[in-house]
Design an enzyme around this catalytic site. Structure first.
Site, PDB file in Angstrom:
ATOM      1  N   GLU A 342       0.801  -1.230   0.000  1.00 14.48           N
ATOM      2  CA  GLU A 342       0.000   0.000   0.000  1.00 14.48           C
ATOM      3  C   GLU A 342       0.837   1.284   0.000  1.00 14.48           C
ATOM      4  O   GLU A 342       0.645   2.160   0.836  1.00 14.48           O
ATOM      5  CB  GLU A 342      -0.961  -0.014   1.195  1.00 14.48           C
ATOM      6  CG  GLU A 342      -1.933  -1.177   1.152  1.00 14.48           C
ATOM      7  CD  GLU A 342      -2.840  -1.243   2.374  1.00 14.48           C
ATOM      8  OE1 GLU A 342      -2.721  -0.371   3.260  1.00 14.48           O
ATOM      9  OE2 GLU A 342      -3.662  -2.171   2.444  1.00 14.48           O
ATOM     10  N   GLU A 464      -6.345 -10.657  -1.320  1.00 15.27           N
ATOM     11  CA  GLU A 464      -7.206 -10.402  -0.155  1.00 15.27           C
ATOM     12  C   GLU A 464      -8.670 -10.324  -0.583  1.00 15.27           C
ATOM     13  O   GLU A 464      -9.404  -9.415  -0.201  1.00 15.27           O
ATOM     14  CB  GLU A 464      -6.781  -9.104   0.545  1.00 15.27           C
ATOM     15  CG  GLU A 464      -5.327  -9.097   0.976  1.00 15.27           C
ATOM     16  CD  GLU A 464      -4.916  -7.825   1.699  1.00 15.27           C
ATOM     17  OE1 GLU A 464      -5.805  -7.077   2.165  1.00 15.27           O
ATOM     18  OE2 GLU A 464      -3.704  -7.578   1.803  1.00 15.27           O
TER      19      GLU A 464
END
Length: 555
Positions: A342, A464
């Site tokens: 991220e 995810e």
């Protein structure tokens, strides 16, 4: 039944499509009272049991219809398929199969161009809450009924309601997901260490369904440091440039890491390591002078931070390798690592494309720390352990000026690949998606992003995956969404000839433990984003939607 309707049903399959514990069929009778316009069981073009409808003789509202009145006020998943031929003219007609439900927006199951004098296959599916006295029908709009004859064969209309789902099936009695997807890619799930991975029953289910797991938290820096500020027990470390710094003498939670590695080995599971470098769940003191927790503590300089960064990655990767050599004959338990997580900016532009609310960015002001992470991982990880950049929102936007995070991720990949001593093997697409987006295929879709990342010469992990819903939960619509996503995953899988998706990991096991219930966008709306539910981990319709994608790909 309304005698003003002609209801044709060559085959209704009301068995539970899941193939397990099917409920009793719902019977819909074939009605053939309009003998002037319709004939059943005809031999046409070498086919038996063809239904023939003469348009000129048909006095009903639509030439073909299936009565749905017995399913009024229920959510129904309707699947349609069959073959159609039209004769009598030389033309192409737009053939539409639809439901006459105004409140539902007149749902269409199939719309396609049909050329006369040729057999054309049609198919479609929709989920709808039906009103009273509704029909599925072939629309006669735009068709010169006096001039044509319809021929129908292999007509199948399957209608599923909650009453047709059958008895609940535990994940231990259901088909194995990892076996179903073995021809295509690895299948995984995220787990917690204590509460799931230490639970014997969960271990059995994981062994049945997955070959790789991701620890949701236990391999993150905060956890390995055990949230301890190392103001004592420091030791010296000299990095590859010759710079010597003080670092913590140990990572306190290596004992937990060892226990996790042992449980994975015992259950024949491998692990995706998550995560080495992240702005979140990394202690602030790791970036400050004297490892101070004070908000006012100054940051260390770039050279010191780079040395700390190398020390941390080296310590974690070498610890895992040493454990594998000692306890698993050198075979890898951890087969891939999310090296950086991220780091791309949500509202990326050409000039600003990195996340700035990060201690990493506050020190470096550029992508140097990202490239360093992949340099260090390449140096200290075994060469056959895959190195991954992982991020969310990775399928959004094709234009940086419009906030295209996908292109920001592509710029990160470019920066890593430009460094001669760095290595990146995989793009990790977190894939916390919703019922409404992103699109699976088409322009600016999830598939578009997969293909752009693959064009960089790397593979893709869906890392995810879960599916949130803003509106009322529909088990059938969730099943359809999972089915379309996994169908697309399989179509874009890695092969010997091309890069593509090589692993899909669901972000959790059961709805009851989903992290989405804590997200602002879903508050007040209980989420059902995964494949299993309840203490006994019953299979949801979504589970079978995933399985059906694998089964369809084999055909």
């Amino acid at each position: 039944m309304n005698k003003n309707k002609v209801t044709i049903l060559a085959s209704i399959l009301m068995l539970c499509s899941f193939g397990l514990h099917a409920a009793e069929p719902i019977t819909v009778n074939r009605i053939d009272e309009d003998k002037k316009s319709i004939k059943f069981g005809q031999k046409v073009d070498g086919f038996k049991d063809v239904t023939v409808i003469k348009g000129k003789a048909c006095t009903k509202q639509n030439p073909i219809s299936v009565d749905l009145s017995s399913l009024a006020n229920q959510e129904v998943a309707i699947t349609l398929s069959g073959d159609l031929k039209i004769t009598g003219t030389d033309a192409t007609y737009d053939i539409i199969w639809m439901i006459n439900d105004f409140e539902a927006g007149f749902p269409e199951l199939s719309r396609q161009a049909v050329k006369t004098n040729e057999w054309t296959h049609f198919s479609g599916r929709t989920t709808v809450i039906l009103g009273s006295n509704k029909q599925l029908y072939l629309s006669k709009a735009g068709i010169p009924m006096d001039d044509v004859t319809f021929y129908i064969k292999n007509l199948s209309v399957k209608m599923e309601t909650e009453g047709t789902l059958g008895s609940k099936v535990s994940w231990m009695d259901a088909p194995s997901l990892k076996k179903a997807f073995e021809p295509y890619f690895r299948f995984g799930m995220a787990v917690t260490y204590k509460g799931e991975l230490t639970d014997v029953d969960i271990q059995d289910g994981l062994y049945r369904h997955v070959d790789t797991i991701t620890l949701g938290n236990a391999f993150k820096p905060d956890f390995l440091f055990a949230w301890q500020n190392p103001t004592t027990k420091l030791t010296q470390y000299t990095d590859n440039t010759g710079k010597t710094i003080e670092v913590p003498a140990l990572l306190p939670k290596f004992n937990d890491m060892d226990a996790i590695l042992g449980l994975a080995k015992m259950n024949n599971l491998q692990i995706r390591g998550h995560v080495l470098t992240w702005h979140s769940q990394t202690p602030h003191w790791f970036f400050t002078e004297g490892y101070s927790n004070s908000k006012d503590a100054p940051y260390v300089d770039r050279e010191t931070m780079t040395a700390r960064h190398e020390w941390y990655i080296k310590s974690v990767l070498e610890h895992v390798t040493q454990w594998e050599e000692k306890n698993n004959n050198g075979k890898h338990i951890v087969w891939a690592w999310d090296v950086v997580n991220e780091a791309a900016l949500d509202g990326a532009s050409e000039s600003r494309w990195l996340r700035e609310d990060s201690d990493w960015y506050r020190i470096y002001k550029d992508e140097t720390f990202i490239v360093n992470a992949f340099r260090f991982a390449n140096k200290y990880a075994p060469s056959d352990v895959l190195l991954c950049y992982n991020d969310y929102g990775t399928s959004s936007g094709s234009n940086l000026e419009k906030g295209g995070k996908m292109n920001a991720c592509l710029k990160i990949i470019d920066a890593i690949q430009a460094a001669p001593d760095a290595r990146i093997d995989v793009m990790g697409m977190q894939s916390h998606i919703s019922m409404s987006g992103p699109k699976a295929t088409g322009n600016d879709s999830f598939e578009t992003a997969v293909q752009k990342y693959a064009a960089k010469g790397i593979d893709i992990h869906v890392t995810e995956l879960d599916i949130g819903h803003q509106m009322k939960y529909s088990p059938f619509k969730m099943k359809e969404r999972y089915n379309e996503m996994f169908t697309m995953f399989i179509e874009n899988r890695k092969t010997e000839k091309k890069h593509g998706i090589s692993c899909v990991t669901l972000w959790g096991i059961t709805d009851e433990a989903t992290w989405l219930d804590g997200q602002k966008e879903y508050q007040g709306n209980k989420q059902h984003p995964l494949l299993f539910e309840g203490r006994d981990l019953y299979c949801k319709p979504a589970f079978y939607g995933v399985l059906e994608a694998a089964e369809s790909a084999k055909q």
